[in-house]
Scaffold this motif. Structure first.
Motif, PDB file in Angstrom:
ATOM      1  N   ILE A 257      29.919  40.860  52.224  1.00  0.00           N
ATOM      2  CA  ILE A 257      30.688  41.385  51.092  1.00  0.00           C
ATOM      3  C   ILE A 257      30.481  40.450  49.909  1.00  0.00           C
ATOM      4  O   ILE A 257      30.481  39.235  50.065  1.00  0.00           O
ATOM      5  CB  ILE A 257      32.198  41.515  51.438  1.00  0.00           C
ATOM      6  CG1 ILE A 257      32.977  42.101  50.251  1.00  0.00           C
ATOM      7  CG2 ILE A 257      32.786  40.189  51.876  1.00  0.00           C
ATOM      8  CD1 ILE A 257      34.420  42.448  50.589  1.00  0.00           C
ATOM      9  N   ASN A 258      30.289  41.019  48.751  1.00  0.00           N
ATOM     10  CA  ASN A 258      30.082  40.233  47.529  1.00  0.00           C
ATOM     11  C   ASN A 258      31.179  40.594  46.531  1.00  0.00           C
ATOM     12  O   ASN A 258      31.240  41.738  46.074  1.00  0.00           O
ATOM     13  CB  ASN A 258      28.696  40.511  46.939  1.00  0.00           C
ATOM     14  CG  ASN A 258      28.404  39.652  45.733  1.00  0.00           C
ATOM     15  OD1 ASN A 258      28.849  38.509  45.647  1.00  0.00           O
ATOM     16  ND2 ASN A 258      27.668  40.196  44.778  1.00  0.00           N
ATOM     17  N   ILE A 259      32.038  39.637  46.225  1.00  0.00           N
ATOM     18  CA  ILE A 259      33.144  39.895  45.297  1.00  0.00           C
ATOM     19  C   ILE A 259      32.604  39.795  43.860  1.00  0.00           C
ATOM     20  O   ILE A 259      32.183  38.730  43.427  1.00  0.00           O
ATOM     21  CB  ILE A 259      34.288  38.881  45.476  1.00  0.00           C
ATOM     22  CG1 ILE A 259      34.628  38.694  46.957  1.00  0.00           C
ATOM     23  CG2 ILE A 259      35.504  39.328  44.676  1.00  0.00           C
ATOM     24  CD1 ILE A 259      35.108  39.920  47.651  1.00  0.00           C
ATOM     25  N   PRO A 260      32.611  40.887  43.098  1.00  0.00           N
ATOM     26  CA  PRO A 260      32.064  40.834  41.733  1.00  0.00           C
ATOM     27  C   PRO A 260      32.913  39.985  40.788  1.00  0.00           C
ATOM     28  O   PRO A 260      34.114  39.783  41.026  1.00  0.00           O
ATOM     29  CB  PRO A 260      32.064  42.305  41.302  1.00  0.00           C
ATOM     30  CG  PRO A 260      33.088  42.962  42.160  1.00  0.00           C
ATOM     31  CD  PRO A 260      33.078  42.235  43.464  1.00  0.00           C
TER      32      PRO A 260
ATOM     33  N   LEU B  77      36.439  32.866  44.646  1.00  0.00           N
ATOM     34  CA  LEU B  77      35.894  34.215  44.679  1.00  0.00           C
ATOM     35  C   LEU B  77      36.082  34.907  43.332  1.00  0.00           C
ATOM     36  O   LEU B  77      36.937  34.513  42.531  1.00  0.00           O
ATOM     37  CB  LEU B  77      36.599  35.035  45.762  1.00  0.00           C
ATOM     38  CG  LEU B  77      36.626  34.463  47.192  1.00  0.00           C
ATOM     39  CD1 LEU B  77      37.483  35.349  48.086  1.00  0.00           C
ATOM     40  CD2 LEU B  77      35.226  34.322  47.755  1.00  0.00           C
ATOM     41  N   GLY B  78      35.295  35.960  43.105  1.00  0.00           N
ATOM     42  CA  GLY B  78      35.464  36.778  41.916  1.00  0.00           C
ATOM     43  C   GLY B  78      35.366  35.976  40.629  1.00  0.00           C
ATOM     44  O   GLY B  78      34.510  35.107  40.476  1.00  0.00           O
TER      45      GLY B  78
ATOM     46  N   TYR C 113      42.092  39.342  40.383  1.00  0.00           N
ATOM     47  CA  TYR C 113      43.247  39.104  41.247  1.00  0.00           C
ATOM     48  C   TYR C 113      42.894  39.438  42.692  1.00  0.00           C
ATOM     49  O   TYR C 113      42.304  40.486  42.977  1.00  0.00           O
ATOM     50  CB  TYR C 113      44.445  39.949  40.819  1.00  0.00           C
ATOM     51  CG  TYR C 113      45.641  39.821  41.745  1.00  0.00           C
ATOM     52  CD1 TYR C 113      46.576  38.806  41.562  1.00  0.00           C
ATOM     53  CD2 TYR C 113      45.812  40.704  42.817  1.00  0.00           C
ATOM     54  CE1 TYR C 113      47.662  38.672  42.430  1.00  0.00           C
ATOM     55  CE2 TYR C 113      46.898  40.565  43.677  1.00  0.00           C
ATOM     56  CZ  TYR C 113      47.810  39.547  43.478  1.00  0.00           C
ATOM     57  OH  TYR C 113      48.876  39.417  44.333  1.00  0.00           O
ATOM     58  N   ILE C 114      43.262  38.521  43.601  1.00  0.00           N
ATOM     59  CA  ILE C 114      43.123  38.759  45.041  1.00  0.00           C
ATOM     60  C   ILE C 114      44.454  38.391  45.688  1.00  0.00           C
ATOM     61  O   ILE C 114      44.931  37.262  45.556  1.00  0.00           O
ATOM     62  CB  ILE C 114      41.983  37.931  45.654  1.00  0.00           C
ATOM     63  CG1 ILE C 114      40.643  38.308  45.004  1.00  0.00           C
ATOM     64  CG2 ILE C 114      41.913  38.159  47.165  1.00  0.00           C
ATOM     65  CD1 ILE C 114      39.465  37.487  45.503  1.00  0.00           C
TER      66      ILE C 114
ATOM     67  N   TYR D 270      40.879  31.213  46.168  1.00  0.00           N
ATOM     68  CA  TYR D 270      41.548  32.048  47.163  1.00  0.00           C
ATOM     69  C   TYR D 270      42.211  31.217  48.258  1.00  0.00           C
ATOM     70  O   TYR D 270      43.332  31.525  48.683  1.00  0.00           O
ATOM     71  CB  TYR D 270      40.533  33.014  47.775  1.00  0.00           C
ATOM     72  CG  TYR D 270      41.050  33.778  48.969  1.00  0.00           C
ATOM     73  CD1 TYR D 270      41.940  34.835  48.799  1.00  0.00           C
ATOM     74  CD2 TYR D 270      40.664  33.435  50.261  1.00  0.00           C
ATOM     75  CE1 TYR D 270      42.434  35.543  49.896  1.00  0.00           C
ATOM     76  CE2 TYR D 270      41.145  34.128  51.359  1.00  0.00           C
ATOM     77  CZ  TYR D 270      42.025  35.180  51.176  1.00  0.00           C
ATOM     78  OH  TYR D 270      42.515  35.855  52.264  1.00  0.00           O
ATOM     79  N   SER D 271      41.530  30.168  48.728  1.00  0.00           N
ATOM     80  CA  SER D 271      42.117  29.327  49.766  1.00  0.00           C
ATOM     81  C   SER D 271      41.444  27.964  49.798  1.00  0.00           C
ATOM     82  O   SER D 271      40.404  27.746  49.170  1.00  0.00           O
ATOM     83  CB  SER D 271      42.034  29.993  51.140  1.00  0.00           C
ATOM     84  OG  SER D 271      40.691  30.167  51.540  1.00  0.00           O
TER      85      SER D 271
END
Length: 318
Positions: free
Chosen positions: A116-119, A146-147, A124-125, A152-153
């Motif tokens: 999966i590739n987050i554009p 990400l994004g 917001y995630i 994110y973590s």
């Protein structure tokens, strides 16, 4: 004859599980938002324009085990709450450039998900959006960004956490229950600290936050779980006067120190810069809290550059 055929078909459904998957070869439906979904074989496709909306009760749950690939077409701007949660055989997801928002638990417990590739369009995630996925566990490094610069973590164990300068926002629960860090530096690149971002970081005592940070969410700093969020007794925020961090500290009755106020008189003056220089030359020393306030470039080291930066601030040189 017909009765016998029905019996054979029923037996086949139990003896050969894949036989039941064939029922998903041509199923489709529509979310409350008007966004449509369809499943053909092992591929699920989401189509339409706008937000998907919450999907707490998946209308396609009985087919989830047959899906190995999800394609979200251009025009979709959000992935809804719990949309693909527990798709345990899902391996790949294609996301559109129109996507801006991935909600809570969107892909949680998708254990097989790795492709999966987050554009960069995603701003917001939500918390646990990728909980339990191979995608997250396979990312190397301490900071998972990400994004569009979303932290994110965190996987590290440092006592001093310096947020990377490619981070624009810190996600909800990004550092939840982190036990090692006692000092946090948030640079000027970070505009948003989401709610609960540092919830239950029991050893965190100090947070240095840039004046460029525009929003600090509820319970994001200085709170532990007991079992509901309650304020820590030993926590202090450092930032500039008038900053979002100062407002957060005031609203939550958290101790606050103006960055550069070394002598603690409530003002930033040339005497504070002199105290830094005296520390650098070894003619004086500072307490840990004074050193944090003096570290204007957030590099965990007190140098003459910190004194120069403070003087420039006092004289309006930047």
């Amino acid at each position: 004859m017909l009765k016998k055929l029905i019996c054979l078909l029923t037996a086949a459904m139990f003896l050969f599980p894949d036989f039941r998957i064939s029922a998903a070869d041509a199923v489709s439906g529509t979310f409350d938002s008007g966004i449509s979904w369809s499943i053909s074989g092992s591929v699920m496709t989401i189509s339409g324009t706008g937000e998907m909306g919450d999907v707490k009760y998946q209308p396609y749950a009985s087919y989830s085990s047959s899906v190995t690939s999800v394609v979200i077409n251009e025009g979709i701007s959000s992935v809804g709450y719990g949309a693909f949660s527990n798709f345990q055989n899902l391996k790949s997801v294609s996301l559109p450039q129109s996507l801006e928002y991935i909600d809570v638990n969107a892909f949680s417990y998708c254990y097989s998900l790795y492709d999966i590739n987050i554009p960069k369009s995603v701003e917001y995630i939500g918390s646990n959006a990728f909980y339990g996925t191979y995608f997250i566990s396979g990312i190397k490094g301490d900071f998972i960004v990400l994004g569009d610069g979303i932290l994110y973590s965190y996987k590290g164990s440092a006592e001093r956490i310096i947020i990377p300068d490619n981070v624009k926002s810190i996600a909800d629960r990004a550092f939840v229950s982190e036990k090692n860090a006692y000092l946090l530096y948030v640079p000027e690149s970070v505009k948003i600290i989401r709610e609960n971002a540092f919830l239950n970081c029991t050893n965190l005592k100090y947070a240095v936050i840039s004046s460029e940070t525009e929003s600090v969410g509820n319970n994001s700093l200085g709170y532990i779980l007991n079992p509901a969020p309650v304020l820590k007794g030993d926590f202090r925020i450092y930032s500039c006067s008038g900053s979002a961090a100062e407002k957060y500290a005031s609203d939550n009755t958290i101790d606050f120190t103006v960055m550069g106020d070394i002598d603690g008189d409530g003002q930033v003056t040339s005497y504070d810069a002199l105290m830094i220089l005296q520390t650098v030359t070894g003619s004086a020393d500072m307490s840990e809290e004074q050193k944090i306030s003096a570290d204007s470039d957030m590099d965990s080291d007190i140098t003459s550059y910190d004194a120069l930066t403070l003087l420039q601030y006092i004289t309006g040189g930047f």
